[in-house]
Motif scaffolding. Structure first.
Motif, mmCIF file in Angstrom:
data_model
loop_
_atom_site.group_PDB
_atom_site.id
_atom_site.type_symbol
_atom_site.label_atom_id
_atom_site.label_comp_id
_atom_site.label_asym_id
_atom_site.label_seq_id
_atom_site.Cartn_x
_atom_site.Cartn_y
_atom_site.Cartn_z
ATOM 1 N N GLY A 53 49.157 44.409 38.663
ATOM 2 C CA GLY A 53 50.275 44.942 39.431
ATOM 3 C C GLY A 53 50.243 46.445 39.592
ATOM 4 N N TYR A 54 49.187 46.958 40.168
ATOM 5 C CA TYR A 54 49.116 48.395 40.472
ATOM 6 C C TYR A 54 48.518 48.562 41.864
ATOM 7 C CZ TYR A 54 44.043 48.375 39.573
ATOM 8 O OH TYR A 54 42.694 48.127 39.624
ATOM 9 N N TYR A 88 39.227 43.560 42.664
ATOM 10 C CA TYR A 88 40.454 44.246 43.050
ATOM 11 C C TYR A 88 40.401 45.705 42.602
ATOM 12 C CZ TYR A 88 45.326 45.625 43.489
ATOM 13 O OH TYR A 88 46.466 46.295 43.832
ATOM 14 N N ARG A 89 40.423 46.608 43.517
ATOM 15 C CA ARG A 89 40.441 48.048 43.269
ATOM 16 C C ARG A 89 39.469 48.491 42.184
ATOM 17 N NH1 ARG A 89 45.773 51.313 43.223
ATOM 18 N NH2 ARG A 89 44.290 52.833 44.069
ATOM 19 N N PHE A 90 39.949 48.763 40.963
ATOM 20 C CA PHE A 90 39.076 49.272 39.910
ATOM 21 C C PHE A 90 38.338 48.160 39.168
ATOM 22 C CE2 PHE A 90 42.518 52.734 39.520
ATOM 23 C CZ PHE A 90 41.994 53.418 40.605
ATOM 24 N N GLN A 91 38.644 46.902 39.510
ATOM 25 C CA GLN A 91 38.016 45.772 38.824
ATOM 26 C C GLN A 91 36.979 45.110 39.742
ATOM 27 O OE1 GLN A 91 41.692 45.986 38.453
ATOM 28 N NE2 GLN A 91 40.958 47.213 36.725
ATOM 29 N N ASP A 94 32.738 41.118 37.831
ATOM 30 C CA ASP A 94 32.571 40.814 36.410
ATOM 31 C C ASP A 94 33.840 41.117 35.613
ATOM 32 O OD1 ASP A 94 29.994 39.942 36.795
ATOM 33 O OD2 ASP A 94 29.101 41.895 36.351
ATOM 34 N N ASP A 95 34.554 42.186 35.985
ATOM 35 C CA ASP A 95 35.801 42.520 35.295
ATOM 36 C C ASP A 95 36.834 41.411 35.472
ATOM 37 O OD1 ASP A 95 34.667 45.000 34.657
ATOM 38 O OD2 ASP A 95 35.554 45.989 36.401
ATOM 39 N N VAL A 96 36.945 40.905 36.695
ATOM 40 C CA VAL A 96 37.913 39.832 36.969
ATOM 41 C C VAL A 96 37.520 38.563 36.216
ATOM 42 C CG1 VAL A 96 38.930 38.361 38.750
ATOM 43 C CG2 VAL A 96 38.529 40.790 39.226
ATOM 44 N N ILE A 97 36.249 38.219 36.271
ATOM 45 C CA ILE A 97 35.778 37.030 35.561
ATOM 46 C C ILE A 97 36.061 37.144 34.072
ATOM 47 C CG2 ILE A 97 33.691 35.798 34.814
ATOM 48 C CD1 ILE A 97 32.542 36.343 37.637
ATOM 49 N N GLN A 98 35.726 38.285 33.481
ATOM 50 C CA GLN A 98 35.889 38.438 32.044
ATOM 51 C C GLN A 98 37.358 38.516 31.629
ATOM 52 O OE1 GLN A 98 33.571 38.005 29.771
ATOM 53 N NE2 GLN A 98 32.121 37.617 31.423
ATOM 54 N N ALA A 99 38.207 39.008 32.505
ATOM 55 C CA ALA A 99 39.646 38.997 32.206
ATOM 56 C C ALA A 99 40.134 37.557 32.086
ATOM 57 C CB ALA A 99 40.420 39.734 33.295
ATOM 58 N N ARG A 148 38.775 47.893 30.777
ATOM 59 C CA ARG A 148 39.677 48.657 29.904
ATOM 60 C C ARG A 148 40.906 49.139 30.662
ATOM 61 N NH1 ARG A 148 37.885 50.330 24.943
ATOM 62 N NH2 ARG A 148 35.676 50.045 24.450
ATOM 63 N N PHE A 149 40.709 49.539 31.925
ATOM 64 C CA PHE A 149 41.859 49.967 32.723
ATOM 65 C C PHE A 149 42.831 48.812 32.905
ATOM 66 C CE2 PHE A 149 44.238 50.305 36.637
ATOM 67 C CZ PHE A 149 44.701 51.618 36.624
ATOM 68 N N LEU A 150 42.295 47.623 33.151
ATOM 69 C CA LEU A 150 43.154 46.473 33.411
ATOM 70 C C LEU A 150 44.035 46.155 32.211
ATOM 71 C CD1 LEU A 150 43.825 44.167 35.421
ATOM 72 C CD2 LEU A 150 42.136 42.784 34.191
ATOM 73 N N PHE A 151 43.444 46.071 31.028
ATOM 74 C CA PHE A 151 44.203 45.679 29.845
ATOM 75 C C PHE A 151 44.933 46.858 29.194
ATOM 76 C CE2 PHE A 151 41.338 41.980 29.997
ATOM 77 C CZ PHE A 151 42.281 40.978 29.882
#
Length: 254
Positions: A53-54, A88-91, A94-99, A148-151
């Motif tokens: 949500g950013y 999505y933006r900074f993700q 791989d970031d989305v998958i790993q989240a 790291r930004f996401l979490f």
């Protein structure tokens, strides 16, 4: 603030909060990630809605609506296959998958128990958030800037620096219960919540005199919350959505 200014501002906020506490505030013309989160029965999926949500609200909602949150109940191989084109933006992909992988390793209902363990120590919601973060980072060794930004990060000295806006928004959704917020964690007291300080609420706080701290950080979130507690000691964060919309719409002028 003088008594007259304080009284006038409280009346204004009460009126705005009452007006905004309506499902009409969540629509394609007035997008907000909560409109997606409200449809989900899994706390893990709701958390992902908050964490993503950013940025532009319309883009947030479009991205969230593209996701299949049922993947949280499926195997990691399927998660990787189904999210190959998601970013999505900074993700990145791989970031989305790993989240998703990380949260799939959390049992249903476990987020609340992790939160409560930290929260109950001293009644501080940030301790509950740090409890969840410790667990999430422990479930998956994947690291990247976008991840790291996401979490969010855990401060080395245990003292929060950033406002943790998206986490505080998640807690507002999960703890409060009204026409908008979900109220799924009644074990947490509304009076302990901290304002989800974003750029809109930050600037409205400065314009109204509810906030004097010029730095956008955790201390500013606490200061604004404390002033709102003067209006409603039991539920200071109930003004959050109104403040956000007032800033977003330029109600007080630019």
């Amino acid at each position: 603030m003088s008594a007259n200014v304080s009284t006038g501002l409280r009346e204004r906020l009460e009126a705005e909060a009452a007006k905004r506490n309506d499902l009409d505030e969540l629509s394609s013309g007035r997008p907000d990630p909560l409109m997606v989160a409200r449809k989900l029965g899994d706390d893990r999926a709701v958390l992902l809605c908050a964490l993503f949500g950013y940025g532009n609200a319309g883009n947030i909602v479009a991205f969230l609506e593209s996701l299949d949150f049922s993947l949280l109940e499926r195997g990691e191989g399927e998660i990787a296959r189904r999210l190959q084109n998601s970013y999505y933006r900074f993700q990145n992909r791989d970031d989305v998958i790993q989240a998703f992988v990380t949260l799939s390793r959390v049992e249903r209902g476990e987020l609340k128990s992790l939160f409560l363990e930290g929260y109950h120590r001293e009644g501080q919601v940030i301790d509950g958030v740090f409890g969840i973060l410790h667990a999430l980072y422990g479930r998956n060794g994947y690291r990247s800037r976008g991840y790291r930004f996401l979490f969010g990060t855990l401060p080395e000295d245990g003292r929060p620096k950033s406002p943790y806006k998206r986490w505080m928004m998640f807690l507002r959704w999960m703890v409060r219960k009204d026409a908008l917020d979900l109220g799924r964690w009644p074990e947490v007291s509304r009076k302990d919540l901290v304002i989800p300080l974003d750029t809109h609420t930050f600037h409205v706080g400065l314009k109204t005199g509810l906030l004097r701290r010029k730095t956008y950080d955790w201390k500013a979130a606490l200061e604004l919350t404390e002033h709102l507690r003067g209006f409603d000691p039991e539920d200071p964060v109930r003004y959050d959505f109104a403040l956000y919309r007032m800033g977003q719409e330029g109600v007080l002028g630019r």
